[in-house]
Scaffold this motif. Structure first.
Motif, mmCIF file in Angstrom:
data_model
loop_
_atom_site.group_PDB
_atom_site.id
_atom_site.type_symbol
_atom_site.label_atom_id
_atom_site.label_comp_id
_atom_site.label_asym_id
_atom_site.label_seq_id
_atom_site.Cartn_x
_atom_site.Cartn_y
_atom_site.Cartn_z
ATOM 1 N N VAL A 218 0.828 -1.142 0.038
ATOM 2 C CA VAL A 218 0.034 -0.035 0.068
ATOM 3 C C VAL A 218 0.855 1.126 0.123
ATOM 4 O O VAL A 218 1.357 1.583 0.968
ATOM 5 C CB VAL A 218 -0.843 0.018 1.188
ATOM 6 N N ASP A 219 1.105 1.700 -1.161
ATOM 7 C CA ASP A 219 2.065 2.930 -1.314
ATOM 8 C C ASP A 219 1.422 4.385 -0.821
ATOM 9 O O ASP A 219 -0.047 4.054 -0.566
ATOM 10 C CB ASP A 219 2.826 3.035 -2.670
ATOM 11 N N GLU A 220 1.936 5.456 -1.059
ATOM 12 C CA GLU A 220 1.345 6.525 -0.680
ATOM 13 C C GLU A 220 0.333 6.752 -1.600
ATOM 14 O O GLU A 220 -0.467 7.835 -1.278
ATOM 15 C CB GLU A 220 2.368 7.700 -0.684
ATOM 16 N N ALA A 221 0.243 6.539 -2.850
ATOM 17 C CA ALA A 221 -0.708 6.884 -3.710
ATOM 18 C C ALA A 221 -2.161 6.188 -3.137
ATOM 19 O O ALA A 221 -3.140 6.811 -3.194
ATOM 20 C CB ALA A 221 -0.625 6.002 -5.246
ATOM 21 N N CYS A 222 -1.983 4.881 -2.687
ATOM 22 C CA CYS A 222 -3.167 4.174 -2.168
ATOM 23 C C CYS A 222 -3.624 4.977 -0.674
ATOM 24 O O CYS A 222 -4.595 4.588 -0.114
ATOM 25 C CB CYS A 222 -3.036 2.806 -1.872
ATOM 26 N N LEU A 271 -7.546 -3.809 -5.578
ATOM 27 C CA LEU A 271 -6.190 -4.316 -6.024
ATOM 28 C C LEU A 271 -5.749 -5.623 -5.131
ATOM 29 O O LEU A 271 -5.366 -6.556 -5.744
ATOM 30 C CB LEU A 271 -5.116 -3.159 -5.703
ATOM 31 N N THR A 272 -6.131 -5.472 -3.947
ATOM 32 C CA THR A 272 -5.995 -7.014 -3.122
ATOM 33 C C THR A 272 -6.936 -7.966 -3.435
ATOM 34 O O THR A 272 -6.532 -8.948 -3.311
ATOM 35 C CB THR A 272 -6.295 -6.550 -1.526
ATOM 36 N N ILE A 283 -2.011 -7.372 -10.521
ATOM 37 C CA ILE A 283 -2.278 -5.894 -10.093
ATOM 38 C C ILE A 283 -1.827 -4.792 -11.169
ATOM 39 O O ILE A 283 -2.392 -3.666 -11.345
ATOM 40 C CB ILE A 283 -1.485 -5.628 -8.938
ATOM 41 N N GLU A 284 -0.876 -5.066 -11.813
ATOM 42 C CA GLU A 284 -0.254 -3.802 -12.780
ATOM 43 C C GLU A 284 -1.149 -3.318 -13.636
ATOM 44 O O GLU A 284 -1.377 -2.312 -13.857
ATOM 45 C CB GLU A 284 1.095 -4.677 -13.278
ATOM 46 N N ALA A 285 -2.025 -4.427 -14.080
ATOM 47 C CA ALA A 285 -3.039 -4.013 -15.237
ATOM 48 C C ALA A 285 -4.249 -3.190 -14.522
ATOM 49 O O ALA A 285 -4.867 -2.292 -15.274
ATOM 50 C CB ALA A 285 -3.686 -4.997 -15.893
ATOM 51 N N TRP A 286 -4.483 -3.256 -13.494
ATOM 52 C CA TRP A 286 -5.473 -2.372 -12.529
ATOM 53 C C TRP A 286 -5.105 -1.485 -11.881
ATOM 54 O O TRP A 286 -5.957 -0.381 -11.619
ATOM 55 C CB TRP A 286 -6.198 -3.392 -11.572
ATOM 56 N N HIS A 287 -3.721 -1.085 -11.492
ATOM 57 C CA HIS A 287 -3.437 -0.117 -10.635
ATOM 58 C C HIS A 287 -3.629 1.395 -11.194
ATOM 59 O O HIS A 287 -4.137 2.198 -10.374
ATOM 60 C CB HIS A 287 -1.818 -0.284 -10.354
ATOM 61 N N ASP A 288 -3.131 1.626 -12.418
ATOM 62 C CA ASP A 288 -3.260 3.008 -12.898
ATOM 63 C C ASP A 288 -4.613 3.504 -13.121
ATOM 64 O O ASP A 288 -5.417 4.594 -13.005
ATOM 65 C CB ASP A 288 -2.268 3.253 -14.049
ATOM 66 N N ALA A 405 6.089 2.285 -9.037
ATOM 67 C CA ALA A 405 6.048 3.622 -8.543
ATOM 68 C C ALA A 405 7.262 4.158 -7.749
ATOM 69 O O ALA A 405 7.717 5.389 -7.771
ATOM 70 C CB ALA A 405 4.879 3.500 -7.443
ATOM 71 N N ALA A 406 7.940 3.221 -7.159
ATOM 72 C CA ALA A 406 9.055 3.695 -6.558
ATOM 73 C C ALA A 406 10.186 4.142 -7.465
ATOM 74 O O ALA A 406 10.900 5.130 -7.272
ATOM 75 C CB ALA A 406 9.790 2.533 -5.623
ATOM 76 N N GLY A 407 10.438 3.298 -8.402
ATOM 77 C CA GLY A 407 11.399 3.580 -9.747
ATOM 78 C C GLY A 407 11.132 4.902 -10.402
ATOM 79 O O GLY A 407 11.972 5.945 -10.417
ATOM 80 N N GLU A 408 9.752 5.210 -10.417
ATOM 81 C CA GLU A 408 9.481 6.504 -10.908
ATOM 82 C C GLU A 408 9.815 7.728 -10.024
ATOM 83 O O GLU A 408 9.970 8.764 -10.312
ATOM 84 C CB GLU A 408 7.912 6.420 -11.452
ATOM 85 N N LEU A 409 9.345 7.575 -8.932
ATOM 86 C CA LEU A 409 9.874 8.528 -7.805
ATOM 87 C C LEU A 409 11.263 8.815 -7.735
ATOM 88 O O LEU A 409 11.714 9.750 -7.570
ATOM 89 C CB LEU A 409 8.901 8.091 -6.548
#
Length: 593
Positions: A218-222, A271-272, A283-288, A405-409
């Motif tokens: 659960v990252d900061e976006a969530c 997502l879960t 999850i990748e297909a649903w996240h964005d 998300a971490a890589g993009e940040l």
């Protein structure tokens, strides 16, 4: 004209600094629209003032019909056009301008070396807002003397549009990080409870939900923080558009926050649920798409709430009509007209002097800042460098990859991460990242810090050492040593940040607190290439033993003097990956204060 040039340059410096945050931090991507909205609201308030003046002859009836019964902003309702007295005279005091000008000089000196520091952004933003209103108040006061107060709005009418830029300034770390962590943990807990009601077993681990099919971070976006910040901007803007009172605007903000939290909880549950049914890879297909849907629903919900309150006029209460009283500055006779001319003749030379002084000061400050850093950086000669020998064929050795998300940040240019088990059973993990030279290099390198990453993954910090030194083959590498508390025992972390091509490392002079960034004024802007090396160990109880193990047994045999100073790739073996990122304990929380 000189004042407009000076203010334009200061606003350019502010936006130029904020664009790093707007471009690199998804939480503040909406910031690109805020300057445009500021300009639009200034024009909108000016236009509404002109319409109000035009309809005074019929008692304001046409204005009320044009507004459909909505009430004007509080500033406009209570504002009476005044001459250069009262609030205007106090604000036009030269002492106010002098304080703001001195603040601009100080903040520009620090900003040049710390373009990522939120305290710098806030100080510069407040200076820009203050000086814009100061010069604007003076210009409107003189316009009122020349053309009469009936056609000139009071400067207080533009406080909100100009100050609206503050919603795009990043929150200080000491405020945002506790909010992020609290929201993330609350979201994780609520999601686990709801999943249990649906018959899906789940266990929370900090910001991670463990399922039978794997783990979901659960990252900061969530957490909802990204939606909360964007919703605040939308709520304030829609409240202005619909002419809501202050209570109405607070109601819109509260409704937007509730929508953001509920939407992100639904996103986490989705997502879960997908991970429980189809595995973590699905999850990748649903996240964005899920995130964009939440953002769109929040935007639509905030607009609907503000529109409903504007129609009902219930939130802010029925306000008195927009008072357009005759002002003290209007001409009513030859004697008063003569007084206005005398006042104008006195103020106009002072205004021109203040405008030119502002322009000269801005040019002088930026020239002095550029000269200072040119002098400081010219004295930082090159020094020895090191390269890393990566482990090979270690027991249970694996390459690690983290969320997109971490890589993009972090926006790193090169990086690699490896985990292995030593012969004595201890687990080690080594992470290395590099950022090419550039203005954002230091900002991005400092964003990967154990102080932020580990607590975000439910490893509370127990203590941090002072700067220590690792000496190998004539290379002195400054580092800090950390101890974190974990469920299965303490985790010890060795960390360094290295500037390429300089002998004296700025990391060695940084303290552990936020004010360490002031040392950058004497160390340079940090635009050289940056490297971060992190080595962690699990299974060691005592910190002294853990530090000896990492330094003496691991790092001293894996670090060596670089033989080719012009070489940019520090890997002595193993491939360079553009996609390897921080470990699972880091999902991109920023250490910017």
């Amino acid at each position: 004209m000189p004042a407009a040039v000076a203010l334009g340059w200061m606003w350019f410096r502010l936006v130029d600094g904020l664009r790093l945050v707007w471009s690199l931090d998804p939480r503040y991507a909406y910031g690109w629209a805020v300057p445009v909205l500021c300009a639009y609201m200034v024009w909108l308030r000016w236009d509404r003032w002109r319409e109000a003046c035009a309809c005074r002859a019929d008692g304001g009836e046409s204005e009320r019909k044009a507004m459909n019964g909505a009430q004007p902003p509080e500033e406009a309702k209570s504002a009476e056009a005044t001459g250069p007295g009262g609030w205007a005279r106090a604000f036009l005091s030269p002492a106010v301008a002098a304080v703001l000008a001195l603040a601009y000089a100080g903040v520009r000196l620090v900003q040049e070396a710390n373009p990522w520091w939120s305290l710098v952004h806030w100080t510069l933003a407040l200076v820009c807002v203050g000086l814009t209103l100061w010069y604007g108040a003076g210009a409107l006061a003189m316009a009122r003397l020349v053309g009469g107060s009936d056609r000139t709005p009071p400067w207080r009418l533009f406080v909100f549009p100009v100050a609206f830029i503050l919603v795009a300034v990043p929150w200080p770390y000491v405020w945002s990080e506790p909010v992020i962590q609290a929201l993330t943990r609350a979201n994780t807990w609520a999601a686990v409870e709801l999943l249990g009601w649906w018959g899906i077993p789940a266990v929370p681990h900090g910001n991670v939900i463990e399922l039978a099919t794997g783990q979901v971070g659960v990252d900061e976006a969530c957490s909802g923080i990204r939606s909360l910040q964007g919703t605040l901007m939308l709520a304030l803007f829609f409240g202005e558009m619909h002419l809501l009172g202050w209570r109405g605007r607070l109601a819109v903000v509260a409704a937007g926050f509730a929508l953001a939290l509920a939407g992100n909880l639904a996103r986490t549950l989705l997502l879960t649920w997908v991970a429980a049914r189809e595995g973590g890879s699905a999850i990748e297909a649903w996240h964005d798409p899920a995130g964009l849907t939440v953002l769109a629903l929040c935007c639509a919900g905030v607009w609907l709430v503000s529109a409903r309150l504007a129609c009902g006029k219930g939130s802010g209460g029925v306000q008195p009509e927009w008072r357009m009283t005759r002002a003290r500055g209007s001409s009513e006779g030859p004697g008063e007209d003569r007084t206005h001319r005398e006042t104008l003749e006195t103020m106009l030379p002072r205004w021109r002097m203040a405008a030119w002084a502002g322009l000269v000061w801005v040019v002088a400050v930026d020239a002095a800042v550029a000269g200072w850093y040119a002098r400081v950086e010219s004295g930082r000669g090159g020094g020895p460098d090191w390269e890393l020998v990566w482990p090979e064929n270690e027991k249970e050795q694996i390459e690690l990859e983290v969320s997109r998300a971490a890589g993009e940040l972090l926006q790193y240019d090169e990086g690699r991460q490896v985990r292995w088990r030593r012969a004595d059973g201890k687990v080690c993990q080594m992470s290395w990242f590099r950022w090419r030279p550039g203005r954002a290099a230091g900002y991005l390198a400092k964003s990967h810090s154990p102080v932020v990453c580990m607590p975000a993954a439910a490893f509370p910090l127990e203590w941090i050492s002072e700067v220590r030194w690792l000496v190998k083959d004539g290379v002195r590498i400054p580092y800090r040593f950390y101890r974190f508390r974990g469920d299965a025992g303490p985790v010890h972390v060795w960390y360094t940040r290295w500037e390429e091509g300089v002998a004296e490392q700025s990391f060695a002079r940084e303290t552990a607190g936020p004010w360490s960034r002031l040392s950058s004024v004497w160390m340079g802007r940090g635009r050289q290439g940056q490297r971060v090396l992190v080595l962690a160990v699990w299974g060691v109880t005592h910190a002294e033993e853990a530090e000896r193990l990492l330094v003496e047994e691991e790092l001293k045999r894996r670090l060596r003097l670089r033989r080719s100073p012009g070489e940019t790739n520090p890997f002595s073996n193993g491939p360079v990956s553009e996609r390897w990122a921080v470990p699972a304990v880091s999902d991109g929380y920023r250490s910017d204060d």
